[in-house]
Write an enzyme that holds these catalytic residues in place. Structure first.
Site, PDB file in Angstrom:
ATOM      1  N   GLU A 199       0.797  -1.229   0.000  1.00  0.00           N
ATOM      2  CA  GLU A 199       0.000   0.000   0.000  1.00  0.00           C
ATOM      3  C   GLU A 199       0.832   1.283   0.000  1.00  0.00           C
ATOM      4  O   GLU A 199       1.040   1.910   1.040  1.00  0.00           O
ATOM      5  CB  GLU A 199      -0.955   0.007   1.203  1.00  0.00           C
ATOM      6  CG  GLU A 199      -1.894  -1.170   1.210  1.00  0.00           C
ATOM      7  CD  GLU A 199      -3.040  -1.033   2.202  1.00  0.00           C
ATOM      8  OE1 GLU A 199      -3.010  -0.105   3.015  1.00  0.00           O
ATOM      9  OE2 GLU A 199      -3.958  -1.846   2.144  1.00  0.00           O
ATOM     10  N   GLU A 389      -5.472  -8.603   0.789  1.00  0.00           N
ATOM     11  CA  GLU A 389      -6.143  -8.263   2.051  1.00  0.00           C
ATOM     12  C   GLU A 389      -7.613  -8.028   1.768  1.00  0.00           C
ATOM     13  O   GLU A 389      -7.960  -7.417   0.753  1.00  0.00           O
ATOM     14  CB  GLU A 389      -5.602  -6.962   2.678  1.00  0.00           C
ATOM     15  CG  GLU A 389      -4.256  -7.076   3.299  1.00  0.00           C
ATOM     16  CD  GLU A 389      -3.773  -5.766   3.929  1.00  0.00           C
ATOM     17  OE1 GLU A 389      -4.602  -4.894   4.266  1.00  0.00           O
ATOM     18  OE2 GLU A 389      -2.549  -5.621   4.060  1.00  0.00           O
TER      19      GLU A 389
HETATM   20  C1  PNW Z   1      -4.521  -1.775   5.432  1.00  0.00           C
HETATM   21  N1  PNW Z   1      -7.754   3.837   4.997  1.00  0.00           N
HETATM   22  O1  PNW Z   1      -4.446  -0.464   5.841  1.00  0.00           O
HETATM   23  C2  PNW Z   1      -3.184  -2.336   5.856  1.00  0.00           C
HETATM   24  O2  PNW Z   1      -2.444  -2.962   4.857  1.00  0.00           O
HETATM   25  C3  PNW Z   1      -3.210  -3.114   7.123  1.00  0.00           C
HETATM   26  O3  PNW Z   1      -1.967  -3.049   7.731  1.00  0.00           O
HETATM   27  C4  PNW Z   1      -4.342  -2.632   7.996  1.00  0.00           C
HETATM   28  O4  PNW Z   1      -4.333  -3.185   9.270  1.00  0.00           O
HETATM   29  C5  PNW Z   1      -5.630  -2.955   7.260  1.00  0.00           C
HETATM   30  O5  PNW Z   1      -5.654  -2.349   5.981  1.00  0.00           O
HETATM   31  C6  PNW Z   1      -6.883  -2.524   8.000  1.00  0.00           C
HETATM   32  O6  PNW Z   1      -6.896  -1.158   8.185  1.00  0.00           O
HETATM   33  C7  PNW Z   1      -5.312   0.545   5.597  1.00  0.00           C
HETATM   34  O7  PNW Z   1      -7.945   4.641   5.944  1.00  0.00           O
HETATM   35  C8  PNW Z   1      -5.534   1.442   6.626  1.00  0.00           C
HETATM   36  O8  PNW Z   1      -8.320   3.995   3.892  1.00  0.00           O
HETATM   37  C9  PNW Z   1      -6.343   2.536   6.423  1.00  0.00           C
HETATM   38  C10 PNW Z   1      -6.915   2.719   5.191  1.00  0.00           C
HETATM   39  C11 PNW Z   1      -6.682   1.806   4.154  1.00  0.00           C
HETATM   40  C12 PNW Z   1      -5.879   0.739   4.367  1.00  0.00           C
END
Ligand code: PNW
Length: 483
Positions: A199, A389
């Site tokens: 990401e 994921e």
């Molecule tokens: C992903 N947003 O993160 C990550 O790859 C993980 O480490 C994380 O725990 C998981 O999704 C759940 O959040 C994100 O705010 C965190 O759009 C925040 C966002 C998107 C992805």
């Protein structure tokens, strides 16, 4: 049963391969019988769970690990919920054998995990910490002994704090490639599936532009675009380093939360608009990687703030990939527009439903459209895709009898897997699914306030409890079908 697939009409796809994707397989139903109507996945579909090093390992100072930007950030007052840190997290550093047993009990064939760069190179480059590498050898051996295939992400946001300037410095991209080379030289005989980064937007924009993630800076467009460039350059140099140090047959990809666009209606013009949006809105990352060049429109839009690109950068960035990993949580909706861009991204009404984390707006068709858009746009450049994921937080409550009835998570997963099946049944090359996450863990700026696991973790005792969703996923894996 009659099987119709999209790719039957394409070149070079054999009838046998097409037949592997049955649309829906229904057992003989007797009216009134409580039989499940199974939505079966293709044979050989890979089921897995995902985690990331800083979110589960703890052992922040164990055996010579160096600090990462997330250690520094989470220890800075006001940056994370309740000042939570990953110091202990799930203590998977010590409890990894238990975690492999959780995986084994689910019946998964694969596990997506990441490595802590500063456990192996405490200051990011130079001196190696053998004990850090030993830990990952133990984890990999334990997985393999239990017939679970590791899919390893080199970098899931925990940049070594010792790297001066972090992603502002081009040297970090180079250090990343050296780290990838070292790791694959030592683990490449056992591990055959690698992802470079996780990401981009989360460790570039959220870290350096919005300031919500480590290192918490708010820089202007020029430096941010350069940081983004260093990130995709690191990916490209990483791919080259991994290939140079692994035997043939090793699979290399990345895990990207590409912005996902579903058409407001599934008509030709809106589908076309969703495709345009996918390409344009992912310009700085996935589009540039898969095209091997920045879109002209992006460079024009950024003007004087456009990234500075050195000789050879684009060749590295465009390195061919064996698979594209897509992290999928929520949709945006798009409609066609009579404008130069050709699309408009809809604003979500305040009433739009979401899961426990407000950003996880519910739209299970996003998992279908992310696969479809990426495969339709980039075709052979995305020869295989994985959902690296997918999952949700829930306001989980551990009952006195040790049960967690997370029916909302089951609802979310069932709907997404039904939509993913649609992509598989149409012949898109989706090969596997990694559920986020194996267990509750350190949810970045949200600390321990948002639980994403299918196992509940009591953060006082570190005991793990399977939730209803773990039982549900176990059944999904056993039957290779959504029930
Ligand atoms: C992903 N947003 O993160 C990550 O790859 C993980 O480490 C994380 O725990 C998981 O999704 C759940 O959040 C994100 O705010 C965190 O759009 C925040 C966002 C998107 C992805």
């Amino acid at each position: 049963m009659k099987t119709i697939t999209r790719r039957q009409f394409g070149k070079g796809v054999t009838a046998a391969a097409a037949a592997a994707y049955a649309v829906v397989s229904l057992p003989q139903l007797v009216f009134g019988e409580p039989q499940p109507k199974r939505i079966e996945y293709p044979k050989g579909f890979l089921w897995g769970c995902a985690t990331a090093a800083y979110q589960i390992e703890g052992g922040a100072q164990a055996d010579g690990r160096g600090p990462s930007l997330w250690d520094t950030f989470s220890h800075t007052p006001g940056k994370t919920y309740h000042g939570d840190t990953g110091d202990v997290a799930d203590d998977s550093y010590h409890l990894y054998k238990q975690d492999v047993q959780l995986l084994k009990n689910l019946g998964v064939s694969t596990y997506r995990m990441s490595l802590s760069w500063s456990r192996i190179f405490p200051s990011g480059t130079g001196q190696v910490n053998q004990k850090g590498l030993d830990y990952y050898n133990r984890v990999v051996d334990e997985l393999l002994a239990n017939n679970i295939t590791p899919y390893i992400t080199m970098f899931h946001w925990d940049t070594p704090a010792g790297l001066q300037g972090g992603w502002q410095s081009r040297d970090t991209s180079k250090a990343f490639a050296d780290y990838c080379a070292f790791v694959t030289k030592h683990l490449g005989d056992k591990v055959k599936h690698w992802m470079t980064t996780n990401e981009f937007v989360c460790f570039t924009d959220l870290g350096y532009k919005i300031g919500q993630f480590a290192p918490g800076l708010k820089l202007p467009a020029g430096p941010v675009n350069q940081i983004r460039h260093h990130a995709i350059l690191a990916h490209g140099l990483g791919v080259q380093a991994i290939r140079a140090n692994t035997p043939s047959g090793t699979q290399v990809g990345l895990a990207e939360n590409a912005s996902i666009f579903a058409p407001v209606m599934e008509t030709r013009e809106h589908i076309e608009a969703a495709r345009k949006a996918t390409r344009a809105e992912n310009a700085p990352f996935l589009t540039t990687i898969l095209d091997g060049k920045y879109p002209e429109s992006y460079l024009t839009e950024q003007g004087a703030d456009a990234p500075k690109v050195a000789e050879g950068d684009m060749r590295a960035i465009g390195s061919p990939l064996d698979f594209v990993g897509l992290n999928t949580y929520n949709p945006s909706y798009v409609k066609a527009a009579d404008s130069p861009k050709g699309y408009v991204v809809e604003t979500m009404p305040a009433s739009y439903p979401h899961m426990y984390s407000p950003w996880i707006q519910i739209g299970p068709e996003c998992i279908y459209w992310t696969v479809r858009n990426v495969c339709d746009i980039w075709k052979d450049k995305a020869p295989a895709v994985f959902i690296t994921e997918n999952g949700t937080s829930s306001d989980d409550v551990l009952a006195p009898d040790g049960r967690v009835e997370d029916v909302d998570r089951v609802m979310y997963l069932r709907n997404h897997l039904t939509q993913l099946h649609r992509a598989a049944s149409e012949g898109y090359p989706v090969k596997g699914y990694f559920l986020w996450s194996l267990m509750d863990n350190f949810e970045w700026a949200d600390g321990y306030s948002k639980r994403f696991g299918i196992h509940y973790v009591d953060f006082k005792t570190l005991k793990r409890y399977p939730k209803l969703s773990a039982e549900w996923y176990k059944n999904t894996i056993a039957t290779n079908a959504v029930e």
